[in-house]
Design a protein around this motif. Structure first.
Motif, PDB file in Angstrom:
ATOM      1  N   LYS A   4      50.350  24.530  16.891  1.00 23.18           N
ATOM      2  CA  LYS A   4      50.704  25.098  15.598  1.00 23.18           C
ATOM      3  C   LYS A   4      49.428  25.543  14.885  1.00 23.18           C
ATOM      4  O   LYS A   4      48.473  24.770  14.769  1.00 23.18           O
ATOM      5  CB  LYS A   4      51.449  24.072  14.745  1.00 23.18           C
ATOM      6  CG  LYS A   4      52.813  23.695  15.293  1.00 23.18           C
ATOM      7  CD  LYS A   4      53.490  22.681  14.382  1.00 23.18           C
ATOM      8  CE  LYS A   4      54.871  22.299  14.908  1.00 23.18           C
ATOM      9  NZ  LYS A   4      55.534  21.307  14.030  1.00 23.18           N
ATOM     10  N   ASN A  31      52.036  28.978  18.110  1.00 22.23           N
ATOM     11  CA  ASN A  31      52.773  29.734  17.104  1.00 22.23           C
ATOM     12  C   ASN A  31      52.083  29.594  15.750  1.00 22.23           C
ATOM     13  O   ASN A  31      51.508  28.547  15.441  1.00 22.23           O
ATOM     14  CB  ASN A  31      54.239  29.287  17.031  1.00 22.23           C
ATOM     15  CG  ASN A  31      54.403  27.926  16.397  1.00 22.23           C
ATOM     16  OD1 ASN A  31      54.515  27.797  15.172  1.00 22.23           O
ATOM     17  ND2 ASN A  31      54.424  26.870  17.209  1.00 22.23           N
ATOM     18  N   CYS A  33      52.414  28.945  12.184  1.00 18.17           N
ATOM     19  CA  CYS A  33      53.471  28.269  11.419  1.00 18.17           C
ATOM     20  C   CYS A  33      53.378  28.513   9.921  1.00 18.17           C
ATOM     21  O   CYS A  33      54.335  28.222   9.188  1.00 18.17           O
ATOM     22  CB  CYS A  33      53.449  26.770  11.715  1.00 18.17           C
ATOM     23  SG  CYS A  33      51.945  25.924  11.194  1.00 18.17           S
ATOM     24  N   ALA A  50      53.274  38.850   7.868  1.00 18.45           N
ATOM     25  CA  ALA A  50      53.897  37.523   7.851  1.00 18.45           C
ATOM     26  C   ALA A  50      55.384  37.621   7.541  1.00 18.45           C
ATOM     27  O   ALA A  50      56.218  36.959   8.176  1.00 18.45           O
ATOM     28  CB  ALA A  50      53.197  36.628   6.830  1.00 18.45           C
ATOM     29  N   GLN A  53      57.302  38.918  10.503  1.00 22.25           N
ATOM     30  CA  GLN A  53      57.439  37.915  11.564  1.00 22.25           C
ATOM     31  C   GLN A  53      58.158  36.650  11.082  1.00 22.25           C
ATOM     32  O   GLN A  53      58.272  35.688  11.835  1.00 22.25           O
ATOM     33  CB  GLN A  53      56.048  37.538  12.097  1.00 22.25           C
ATOM     34  CG  GLN A  53      55.293  38.684  12.759  1.00 22.25           C
ATOM     35  CD  GLN A  53      55.916  39.118  14.049  1.00 22.25           C
ATOM     36  OE1 GLN A  53      56.433  38.300  14.808  1.00 22.25           O
ATOM     37  NE2 GLN A  53      55.868  40.419  14.334  1.00 22.25           N
ATOM     38  N   ILE A  55      57.151  34.410   8.977  1.00 19.49           N
ATOM     39  CA  ILE A  55      56.222  33.280   8.918  1.00 19.49           C
ATOM     40  C   ILE A  55      56.098  32.842   7.464  1.00 19.49           C
ATOM     41  O   ILE A  55      55.846  33.676   6.585  1.00 19.49           O
ATOM     42  CB  ILE A  55      54.837  33.672   9.469  1.00 19.49           C
ATOM     43  CG1 ILE A  55      54.952  34.104  10.934  1.00 19.49           C
ATOM     44  CG2 ILE A  55      53.856  32.513   9.340  1.00 19.49           C
ATOM     45  CD1 ILE A  55      53.678  34.711  11.481  1.00 19.49           C
TER      46      ILE A  55
END
Length: 241
Positions: A4, A31, A33, A50, A53, A55
């Motif tokens: 992460k 990934n 996070c 972000a 995606q 995120i």
């Protein structure tokens, strides 16, 4: 189990590194996070990526989740120990200057003022001090003759992106060795500069030698920022390139 990563960044180089991080997540088994950036022009592209995606965007450093790695690229906030401890493996910063020679801000300006013949970019471990953590990787290059600050910035940005790209696989696998900066300070004189120092340098008295005036012009004439100036009759008179 995938690692992460929390990403903190801004500006063009921060966006380029973030995009590369996203593109290689599947191949390198990690990934992203969480992300934090400025809600200004400097951070808008990162925030847009972000969001695309899906995120999570952190509203504060206090919201950093438990993770394996923290990456910082041109991030504007100094992390405290409680923030750094959120990274179980390591917290890293990509610094657009050689270390320990140029810590802090406006490193390109001071390199030109000092007639530096070599410059560089560095990935280092973050601690609670400014740009003092152990060095993980660096890339050094010659400074062009009669270099202007924008040219040195652009060169550094290119080298920084390549360094980030080249070292990412080893960072993810933990295949690196850290070099404490204090072991280098006898060979590389260190200095730390703050953002407000640039204001005094931009005011250029006309009684200075021509070579010094030219050097200070090259060191401070950065597009998008107030240009260097002299004072005539108490008024600022700006220089143009």
């Amino acid at each position: 189990m995938s690692l992460k990563i929390v990403y903190l960044g801004a500006k063009a180089i921060g966006t380029k590194c973030f995009r590369f991080l996203l593109e290689n997540a599947m191949d390198l088994n990690y990934n992203v996070c969480a992300v934090r950036s400025r809600e200004t022009e400097a951070g808008k592209d990162i925030l847009r990526l972000a969001e695309k995606q899906q995120i999570p965007v952190l509203k504060s450093l206090e919201d950093i989740p438990e993770c394996d790695i923290i990456f910082s690229v041109q991030h504007h906030e100094l992390l405290k120990e409680r923030h750094l401890q959120k990274a179980g493996e390591i917290a890293l910063n990509l610094h657009l200057a050689p270390l320990p020679e140029y810590r802090g801000c406006n490193q390109f300006t001071f390199a030109i003022l000092e007639n530096a013949v070599e410059f560089g970019v560095t990935i280092h471990e973050m601690d609670t001090r400014i740009d003092h953590g152990a060095i993980l990787a660096e890339s050094r290059f010659p400074v062009p003759e009669n270099c202007w600050v924008k040219t040195l910035y652009d060169l550094s940005e290119d080298k920084a992106l390549k360094l980030f790209q080249d070292t990412l696989p080893d960072i993810i696998t933990g295949n690196y060795v850290l070099k404490p900066q204090h072991e280098l300070e006898s060979l590389r004189p260190s200095q730390l500069h703050f953002r407000e120092e640039i204001e005094d340098i931009k005011e250029i008295p006309l009684h200075l030698p021509a070579e010094e005036i030219g050097r200070r012009l090259r060191a401070t004439m950065m597009p998008g920022f107030e240009p260097p100036y002299c004072r005539v009759g108490g008024q600022k008179v700006y220089f143009t390139k």
